[in-house]
Write a protein that holds these residues in place. Structure first.
Motif, PDB file in Angstrom:
ATOM      1  N   LYS A 194       0.851  -1.194   0.000  1.00 34.48           N
ATOM      2  CA  LYS A 194       0.000   0.000   0.000  1.00 34.48           C
ATOM      3  C   LYS A 194       0.886   1.244   0.000  1.00 34.48           C
ATOM      4  CE  LYS A 194      -3.769   0.415   2.528  1.00 34.48           C
ATOM      5  NZ  LYS A 194      -4.677   0.651   3.704  1.00 34.48           N
ATOM      6  N   ILE A 195       0.666   2.121  -0.950  1.00 34.03           N
ATOM      7  CA  ILE A 195       1.467   3.334  -1.088  1.00 34.03           C
ATOM      8  C   ILE A 195       0.593   4.555  -0.876  1.00 34.03           C
ATOM      9  CG2 ILE A 195       2.971   4.658  -2.639  1.00 34.03           C
ATOM     10  CD1 ILE A 195       3.441   1.984  -4.133  1.00 34.03           C
ATOM     11  N   HIS A 196       1.079   5.463  -0.045  1.00 33.21           N
ATOM     12  CA  HIS A 196       0.359   6.710   0.211  1.00 33.21           C
ATOM     13  C   HIS A 196       1.008   7.852  -0.556  1.00 33.21           C
ATOM     14  CE1 HIS A 196      -2.081   9.683   2.264  1.00 33.21           C
ATOM     15  NE2 HIS A 196      -0.988  10.388   2.469  1.00 33.21           N
ATOM     16  N   PHE A 197       0.185   8.644  -1.217  1.00 31.95           N
ATOM     17  CA  PHE A 197       0.653   9.803  -1.967  1.00 31.95           C
ATOM     18  C   PHE A 197       0.103  11.082  -1.358  1.00 31.95           C
ATOM     19  CE2 PHE A 197       0.932   6.384  -5.033  1.00 31.95           C
ATOM     20  CZ  PHE A 197       2.023   6.709  -5.829  1.00 31.95           C
ATOM     21  N   GLU A 198       0.907  12.126  -1.348  1.00 34.06           N
ATOM     22  CA  GLU A 198       0.478  13.476  -0.983  1.00 34.06           C
ATOM     23  C   GLU A 198       0.772  14.390  -2.169  1.00 34.06           C
ATOM     24  OE1 GLU A 198      -0.957  14.907   1.662  1.00 34.06           O
ATOM     25  OE2 GLU A 198      -1.118  13.082   2.890  1.00 34.06           O
ATOM     26  N   LYS A 199      -0.290  14.891  -2.795  1.00 36.66           N
ATOM     27  CA  LYS A 199      -0.163  15.785  -3.950  1.00 36.66           C
ATOM     28  C   LYS A 199       0.748  15.176  -5.020  1.00 36.66           C
ATOM     29  CE  LYS A 199      -1.112  19.998  -1.329  1.00 36.66           C
ATOM     30  NZ  LYS A 199      -0.659  21.350  -0.946  1.00 36.66           N
ATOM     31  N   GLY A 200       0.545  13.883  -5.268  1.00 35.18           N
ATOM     32  CA  GLY A 200       1.262  13.201  -6.326  1.00 35.18           C
ATOM     33  C   GLY A 200       2.609  12.643  -5.934  1.00 35.18           C
ATOM     34  N   ILE A 201       3.061  12.896  -4.716  1.00 36.51           N
ATOM     35  CA  ILE A 201       4.375  12.431  -4.271  1.00 36.51           C
ATOM     36  C   ILE A 201       4.201  11.284  -3.278  1.00 36.51           C
ATOM     37  CG2 ILE A 201       6.465  13.063  -3.010  1.00 36.51           C
ATOM     38  CD1 ILE A 201       6.113  15.902  -4.059  1.00 36.51           C
ATOM     39  N   PRO A 202       4.857  10.147  -3.483  1.00 41.67           N
ATOM     40  CA  PRO A 202       4.758   9.038  -2.530  1.00 41.67           C
ATOM     41  C   PRO A 202       5.482   9.375  -1.232  1.00 41.67           C
ATOM     42  CG  PRO A 202       6.384   8.534  -4.224  1.00 41.67           C
ATOM     43  CD  PRO A 202       5.733   9.822  -4.634  1.00 41.67           C
ATOM     44  N   THR A 203       4.823   9.156  -0.114  1.00 38.86           N
ATOM     45  CA  THR A 203       5.404   9.530   1.174  1.00 38.86           C
ATOM     46  C   THR A 203       5.435   8.384   2.184  1.00 38.86           C
ATOM     47  OG1 THR A 203       3.267  10.303   2.008  1.00 38.86           O
ATOM     48  CG2 THR A 203       4.675  11.936   0.904  1.00 38.86           C
ATOM     49  N   ALA A 204       4.683   7.310   1.928  1.00 40.21           N
ATOM     50  CA  ALA A 204       4.642   6.211   2.897  1.00 40.21           C
ATOM     51  C   ALA A 204       4.345   4.904   2.184  1.00 40.21           C
ATOM     52  CB  ALA A 204       3.591   6.469   3.968  1.00 40.21           C
TER      53      ALA A 204
END
Length: 412
Positions: A228-238
């Motif tokens: 599972k990948i988390h993105f913030e404004k198009g950038i992967p962060t977690a």
């Protein structure tokens, strides 16, 4: 202004310690009046390739070696803009392409700091990298003289390079039998040369030592791996709920993807210089990120934005592949993309299985997907009778043409 050969006293060399740049140091000293050579290695994730580089550079004639840690800069200022734009070139995820402007900009900075007369690179006259390096140098140091030995010397092949190295007692990590041309960084590993120059031959994925970032799909586990990948404004962060820095995140996904046979690409691509070239690319973490990012955009971007972005993604990919990173158009496309990415926040789960990446769920606080409206069941928003007027207007040009065509002259 380009300087004459006799006026060049100090040269900054883009130095990897590979075959090309290993022989360039003595060649420069032989052909440029025993000039001072300052070697510069940009660390964009080559790993052990940088081991022992300083000793090797000094022994072969360099006055000093800079090793610059560019990994974070490379990912955040070059890779992320391409990921946000979904930029590719003929399915290639631009591994070498966006590393070159990152390294070349650092070269220009060192050359200015050292008061160098010229900058030298080891790119061949047949390849794309010479363009990528030199267009960046034109943007960063437009008056600097550029030396490209492959366009000057009489060496015609990698075998002849090895001959030169052996004659000058330069140690090499390769031999004539395993002489693939490889480029490695945090994002990818490319393979060219030898049997790969024949498109009729299948790459030897299962041959020991060929793949370095992962395994072939046949050798991957028989059970799937979920991520599972988390993105913030198009950038992967977690990843899997754990926040990670950019370097750590790419390294982790490279390991995970590599273990599952993800991210192998075998293509005959159209080089910028006009010829076709066959290469094999390993981009396990990058392939996962591109897939996940695209899945997230399916629920966070409206139709017109999503479709238009696909058009400029191709242009962005071409610009990066062609070395035009520091240009107004690339910067404008990135600015446009950044604006669209304001709502590209959420989580994507992928199932990795023997080279495949299967969508296993996506959520976003900015989702445009309304289950109630999209449902085949009863809903409160959509009056199906409205479709009659819509279809009549949407199909009007088709109906009118069909009616009027009845009176057209017939062709004899």
């Amino acid at each position: 202004m380009k300087k004459n050969k006799e006026d060049i006293k100090k040269v900054v060399l883009a130095y990897s310690g590979g075959l090309d740049t290993s022989i360039i140091i003595p060649w420069l000293k032989e052909n440029y009046n025993n000039c001072e050579v300052i070697a510069v290695s940009g660390d964009v994730g080559q790993g052990t390739e940088l081991d022992g580089l300083e000793e090797k550079a000094i022994k072969t004639g360099a006055s000093k070696l800079y090793v610059l840690d560019l990994k974070k800069d490379y990912i955040e200022n070059y890779i992320w803009p391409c990921l946000k734009a979904d930029a590719k070139y003929e399915d290639y995820l631009l591994g070498t392409s966006h590393a070159r402007p990152c390294i070349a900009k650092a070269l220009a900075d060192i050359a200015k700091k050292e008061g160098a007369d010229a900058i030298c690179h080891g790119c061949t006259g047949k390849g794309n990298d010479q363009v990528r390096f030199e267009l960046t140098l034109k943007a960063m140091a437009p008056d600097m003289t550029i030396i490209a030995p492959w366009r000057e010397w009489n060496i015609k092949s990698r075998d002849e390079e090895i001959d030169y190295a052996e004659a000058h007692n330069i140690p090499l990590k390769i031999n004539r039998e395993t002489n693939y041309s490889k480029d490695k960084n945090l994002w990818h590993l490319s393979h060219e040369g030898l049997d790969l120059e024949k498109p009729s031959l299948e790459p030897q994925y299962n041959k020991p030592g060929f793949l370095e970032l992962g395994v072939s799909p046949e050798q991957a586990p028989d059970t799937p791996t979920y991520v599972k990948i988390h993105f913030e404004k198009g950038i992967p962060t977690a990843v899997d709920g754990k926040e990670m820095g950019s370097v750590e995140l790419v390294e982790y996904l490279n390991k995970l993807g590599g273990e599952n046979g993800i991210g192998l690409l075998d293509i005959v691509e159209n080089r910028l210089v006009g010829m076709k070239s066959r290469g094999v690319y390993e981009t396990p973490g990058g392939a996962i990120l591109y897939k996940a990012h695209n899945v997230l955009e399916t629920i966070t971007l409206d139709k017109e934005s999503f479709h238009f972005k696909e058009i400029i993604a191709q242009k962005m990919g071409e610009l990066v592949y062609n070395g035009q990173w520091f240009t107004p158009l690339r910067e404008a496309i990135s600015a446009f993309t950044d604006d669209l990415q304001k709502t590209v926040t959420g989580d994507v789960t992928l199932k990795l299985y023997k080279g495949n990446m299967i969508n296993a769920g996506v959520t976003s606080p900015y989702t445009l997907y309304d289950e109630q409206t999209a449902s085949f069941g009863e809903d409160e928003d959509y009056n199906q009778a409205d479709a009659t007027g819509f279809i009549n207007l949407f199909g009007l040009p088709i109906a009118e043409r069909a009616k009027l065509a009845k009176s057209w002259p017939t062709e004899e």
